[in-house]
Scaffold this active site. Structure first.
Site, PDB file in Angstrom:
ATOM      1  N   GLU A   1       0.816  -1.211   0.000  1.00  0.00           N
ATOM      2  CA  GLU A   1       0.000   0.000   0.000  1.00  0.00           C
ATOM      3  C   GLU A   1       0.857   1.271   0.000  1.00  0.00           C
ATOM      4  O   GLU A   1       0.654   2.181   0.794  1.00  0.00           O
ATOM      5  CB  GLU A   1      -0.966  -0.006   1.190  1.00  0.00           C
ATOM      6  CG  GLU A   1      -1.875  -1.224   1.174  1.00  0.00           C
ATOM      7  CD  GLU A   1      -2.959  -1.218   2.237  1.00  0.00           C
ATOM      8  OE1 GLU A   1      -2.719  -0.726   3.353  1.00  0.00           O
ATOM      9  OE2 GLU A   1      -4.060  -1.714   1.935  1.00  0.00           O
TER      10      GLU A   1
ATOM     11  N   ARG B   1       5.396  -8.433   7.763  1.00  0.00           N
ATOM     12  CA  ARG B   1       3.989  -8.673   7.384  1.00  0.00           C
ATOM     13  C   ARG B   1       3.870  -9.202   5.951  1.00  0.00           C
ATOM     14  O   ARG B   1       4.607  -8.785   5.062  1.00  0.00           O
ATOM     15  CB  ARG B   1       3.169  -7.389   7.538  1.00  0.00           C
ATOM     16  CG  ARG B   1       3.038  -6.980   8.997  1.00  0.00           C
ATOM     17  CD  ARG B   1       2.293  -5.673   9.119  1.00  0.00           C
ATOM     18  NE  ARG B   1       0.853  -5.818   9.164  1.00  0.00           N
ATOM     19  CZ  ARG B   1       0.000  -5.085   8.459  1.00  0.00           C
ATOM     20  NH1 ARG B   1       0.421  -4.191   7.591  1.00  0.00           N
ATOM     21  NH2 ARG B   1      -1.295  -5.235   8.613  1.00  0.00           N
TER      22      ARG B   1
ATOM     23  N   ASP C   1      -8.589  -8.860   3.520  1.00  0.00           N
ATOM     24  CA  ASP C   1      -8.349  -7.847   4.535  1.00  0.00           C
ATOM     25  C   ASP C   1      -9.460  -7.782   5.576  1.00  0.00           C
ATOM     26  O   ASP C   1     -10.304  -6.889   5.530  1.00  0.00           O
ATOM     27  CB  ASP C   1      -8.204  -6.486   3.851  1.00  0.00           C
ATOM     28  CG  ASP C   1      -7.631  -5.433   4.780  1.00  0.00           C
ATOM     29  OD1 ASP C   1      -7.194  -5.802   5.877  1.00  0.00           O
ATOM     30  OD2 ASP C   1      -7.620  -4.249   4.401  1.00  0.00           O
TER      31      ASP C   1
ATOM     32  N   GLU D   1     -12.617  -2.379  11.963  1.00  0.00           N
ATOM     33  CA  GLU D   1     -12.600  -1.610  10.715  1.00  0.00           C
ATOM     34  C   GLU D   1     -13.752  -1.985   9.773  1.00  0.00           C
ATOM     35  O   GLU D   1     -14.492  -1.126   9.307  1.00  0.00           O
ATOM     36  CB  GLU D   1     -11.256  -1.807  10.005  1.00  0.00           C
ATOM     37  CG  GLU D   1     -11.188  -1.116   8.663  1.00  0.00           C
ATOM     38  CD  GLU D   1      -9.822  -1.264   7.985  1.00  0.00           C
ATOM     39  OE1 GLU D   1      -8.923  -1.906   8.548  1.00  0.00           O
ATOM     40  OE2 GLU D   1      -9.671  -0.716   6.873  1.00  0.00           O
TER      41      GLU D   1
HETATM   42  O1  GCW Z   1      -7.059  -2.770   6.093  1.00  0.00           O
HETATM   43  C1  GCW Z   1      -6.082  -1.959   5.577  1.00  0.00           C
HETATM   44  C2  GCW Z   1      -6.391  -0.678   6.230  1.00  0.00           C
HETATM   45  C3  GCW Z   1      -5.204   0.216   6.340  1.00  0.00           C
HETATM   46  C4  GCW Z   1      -4.083  -0.568   7.004  1.00  0.00           C
HETATM   47  C5  GCW Z   1      -3.759  -1.790   6.162  1.00  0.00           C
HETATM   48  C6  GCW Z   1      -2.709  -2.694   6.785  1.00  0.00           C
HETATM   49  C7  GCW Z   1      -2.400   0.206   8.505  1.00  0.00           C
HETATM   50  O2  GCW Z   1      -7.459  -0.063   5.570  1.00  0.00           O
HETATM   51  O3  GCW Z   1      -5.583   1.319   7.097  1.00  0.00           O
HETATM   52  O4  GCW Z   1      -2.931   0.200   7.224  1.00  0.00           O
HETATM   53  O5  GCW Z   1      -4.898  -2.564   6.023  1.00  0.00           O
HETATM   54  O6  GCW Z   1      -3.071  -3.689   7.381  1.00  0.00           O
HETATM   55  O7  GCW Z   1      -1.540  -2.402   6.660  1.00  0.00           O
END
Ligand code: GCW
Length: 671
Positions: free
Chosen positions: A279, A312, A358, A386
């Site tokens: 990301e 990660r 996610d 979330e």
């Molecule tokens: O779920 C996504 C989130 C991001 C997050 C990312 C991650 C910390 O929307 O906000 O960033 O995953 O896990 O790295």
């Protein structure tokens, strides 16, 4: 008066515990050195017993040797961590004995006794014949996504209590937090967001060393290891270099010097968490290197200090084209990390999100669990809600975590589950465990919705003892935090236990996911992510819905070991709750339940809303029977939850009615 709730450590008087004669004398014994942890254990025991039983106990400390774990930063294997944290409780002649090979084990024993009293169980009966407790997982960790400006990424409970205006804050709340999480068995905390930017990049410079050292000492006093998220491109961002290539000698030399400084200045620091190539974050891919190259470079240097690198696996292409049906985000974790299985050095742990996408309310389990066979692994779950209601909607996640842990991976020929892999059992791994993205903030009640505290409490309890049942954990939380009145306890249990299923019903049918408002991730937006770059599509048209991840589609289903691969690959065998995750099906396809896909969508959305209304009505019956502050907090959240559930129900049903043109068999109102 504190500006925070004491939750399950409130130690209010327990009138039902009549026979307290055995609770006046305690002995701490075993092979530990008396240290800060023992001091804290004594303090806690005195505070708890005085508060709950109104008596003053005597405590004898009989430590006999050097603590092999605890404060010192040594590279010990996971099984050793768990062994040293084991403790026993027994009763001899009116005195309660807690014994352990480490002071942390003694502290856990103290919290166990206090929990037993707080739940109004008969301590004598519980421990009469002696009991031994050993953590299921070596690492039981919380990941804070707190930013140094005080904001929290995906935080739903106020601001950070670690940072204000780019400064680290240490106060009473910090110490209380350490007690709170240690009491449920957490032994590791990452205190900054995995997206390391701005001020946070300077955590590993003398701007913050002093405060971090102080914070580390506080945590260490409760058996909790301090970890930092690291900016992979530190050599560039703070080192003034022009490269972060893990194989570049200059880059390595910079890190060598940096780590020497950091570990000297923060003696309790146990390691780092890294989000790389994810990301928009920098990583080894920029230099044509693998994830293993990046992780190993840092790990080799950190090893000298007995530290670990947690790396990660959330690495995927977030600049996808929705027109492209071959690229599949679900495949990415496996595709990026499997080829190097066995190459990651022994103080590297790969941290894997529970699902391949996610943190949706329903996803299959990541195929990396069962795929990786020669790599240290850790499970990452999210108690920050979330995608699961943002601590507005009640969603007790422990039943979901139980499912994840119980999933059979077929990693070997046996019945190995995710729990077996992360406990270290399946592969006899050096390090392993479980981490949760935490749900805390500086709200008075820590978690926004009072009931979301059950996820913080429950995560810790489950991480320590994977065998506990969701209902048992909920009951402990309620009794310790809200009320010991049996009818109140039962009512709240009836709200918590089905809450995940209810949330799933009014949001996400048959494993499809992602029909949420983009960016904020709260509320319904069926096509919100459909034409976006994030790889999160439902592919609905007038005939059907779902993503073909079979051998004829993206091939994701084949990343699993057998028999899972064959089960997921077949629309007939695939379990209903995941069928649209793996298959694109006509609305008229008949599920195992006997319903068509479209009828299922209508039914669960109406049911989900109705059931949410019933949960709210149950809560209403508690007026005057629980603390007013708690009552009002949860009532207000329920109002918003019902609004949300109604929107989801009507929008999803109307959307699929308009797409498919198929009437609801029951003739309910669809718009
Ligand atoms: O779920 C996504 C989130 C991001 C997050 C990312 C991650 C910390 O929307 O906000 O960033 O995953 O896990 O790295």
């Amino acid at each position: 008066m504190e500006n925070y709730a004491k939750l399950w450590l409130n130690y209010s008087e327990k009138k039902n515990n009549k026979d307290c004669s055995a609770l006046k004398q305690f002995v701490f014994s075993g092979a530990f050195t008396s240290d800060k942890i023992i001091e804290n254990a004594k303090k806690e025991l005195l505070l708890g017993i005085k508060g709950m039983l109104r008596i003053e106990p005597e405590i004898a400390v009989e430590g006999t040797a050097v603590d092999p774990s605890g404060l010192k930063r040594e590279l010990t294997s996971g099984s050793k961590i768990a062994d040293s944290e084991e403790y026993s409780i027994s009763i001899n002649n009116e005195s309660i004995n807690i014994s352990s090979g480490s002071s942390t084990g003694i502290l856990y024993g103290v919290f166990n006794i206090l929990r037993t009293i707080a739940c109004e169980k008969d301590v004598k009966k519980e421990f009469e014949s002696g009991k031994t407790f050993r953590p299921s997982n070596p690492l039981r960790m919380l990941n804070h996504w707190d930013n140094m400006d005080g904001s929290i990424e995906r935080g739903y409970s106020g601001k950070s209590f670690f940072y204000v205006n780019n400064e680290i804050v240490i106060d009473e709340r910090t110490v209380f937090y350490a007690r709170l999480i240690a009491s449920v068995g957490i032994n590791a905390v990452v205190i900054n967001n995995v997206n390391v930017k701005q001020a946070a990049s300077y955590m590993i410079t003398d701007r913050y060393f002093e405060k971090l050292a102080e914070l580390g000492e506080i945590f260490a006093g409760y058996g909790i290891g301090l970890y930092l998220s690291l900016n992979y491109a530190s050599t560039i961002e703070i080192g003034g270099m022009d490269s972060a290539d893990p194989l570049n000698e200059g880059v390595k030399a910079w890190w060598k010097e940096k780590m020497a400084e950091v570990f000297a200045k923060i003696p309790t620091l146990k390691g780092f968490l890294v989000k790389a190539d994810s990301e928009g974050r920098p990583g080894p891919f920029t230099y044509g290197r693998t994830q293993a190259d990046g992780a190993n470079m840092l790990a080799d240097i950190a090893k000298e200090y007995g530290a670990i690198i947690i790396w990660r696996c959330f690495v995927y292409n977030c600049r996808q084209d929705w027109r492209d049906k071959k690229t599949d985000r679900a495949r990415a974790g496996y595709d990026n990390f499997m080829p190097m299985d066995g190459d990651y050095h022994d103080n590297v742990i790969l941290q894997i999100k529970n699902g391949p996408m996610d943190f949706q309310i329903r996803e299959p389990i990541s195929p990396l669990f069962g795929g990786l066979k020669a790599t240290n692994q850790m499970l990452e779950v999210q108690i920050a809600q979330e995608y699961t209601g943002q601590q507005i909607d009640v969603c007790y996640l422990i039943p979901m975590f139980k499912e994840i842990l119980g999933f059979k991976t077929y990693a070997k020929d046996t019945d190995d589950t995710v729990a077996d892999i992360i406990s270290g059992k399946t592969f006899n791994s050096r390090f392993s465990g479980i981490a949760a993205v935490t749900n805390t903030g500086n709200d008075f009640n820590w978690t926004g919705n009072y009931l979301a505290g059950a996820n913080l409490f429950g995560f810790g309890r489950l991480a320590f003892d994977t065998g506990l049942e969701s209902a048992e954990i909920a009951e402990e939380f309620i009794r310790m935090t809200i009320s010991s009145d049996d009818s109140v306890v039962n009512t709240i249990k009836e709200i918590l236990l089905p809450s995940r299923a209810v949330y799933e019903k009014y949001t996400c049918p048959l494993g499809i996911g992602w029909m949420v408002t983009p960016a904020t991730h709260y509320g319904c937006s069926v096509d919100g992510y459909e034409y976006d770059r994030w790889g999160t599509y439902h592919r609905a048209d007038h005939l059907g819905i779902g993503v073909d991840r079979t051998d004829k589609g993206t091939g994701y289903a084949l990343q699993y070991n057998e028999p899972n691969a064959s089960i997921y690959n077949s629309p007939e065998k695939c379990p209903d709750e995941l069928v649209l995750f793996f298959h694109h099906l006509p609305y008229t396809h008949v599920l195992h339940s006997g319903k068509t896909v479209i009828q299922h969508i209508y039914d669960v959305h109406f049911e989900g809303y109705d059931e949410a209304v019933k949960l709210a009505q149950k809560w209403d019956t508690l007026k005057g029977r629980v603390d007013d502050g708690i009552f009002e907090n949860v009532s207000e959240r329920f109002k918003r939850q019902l609004f949300n559930a109604k929107e989801w129900c009507d929008q999803v049903n109307s959307y699929f009615y308009r797409k498919s043109g198929i009437e609801d068999e029951k003739g309910r109102e669809i718009f």
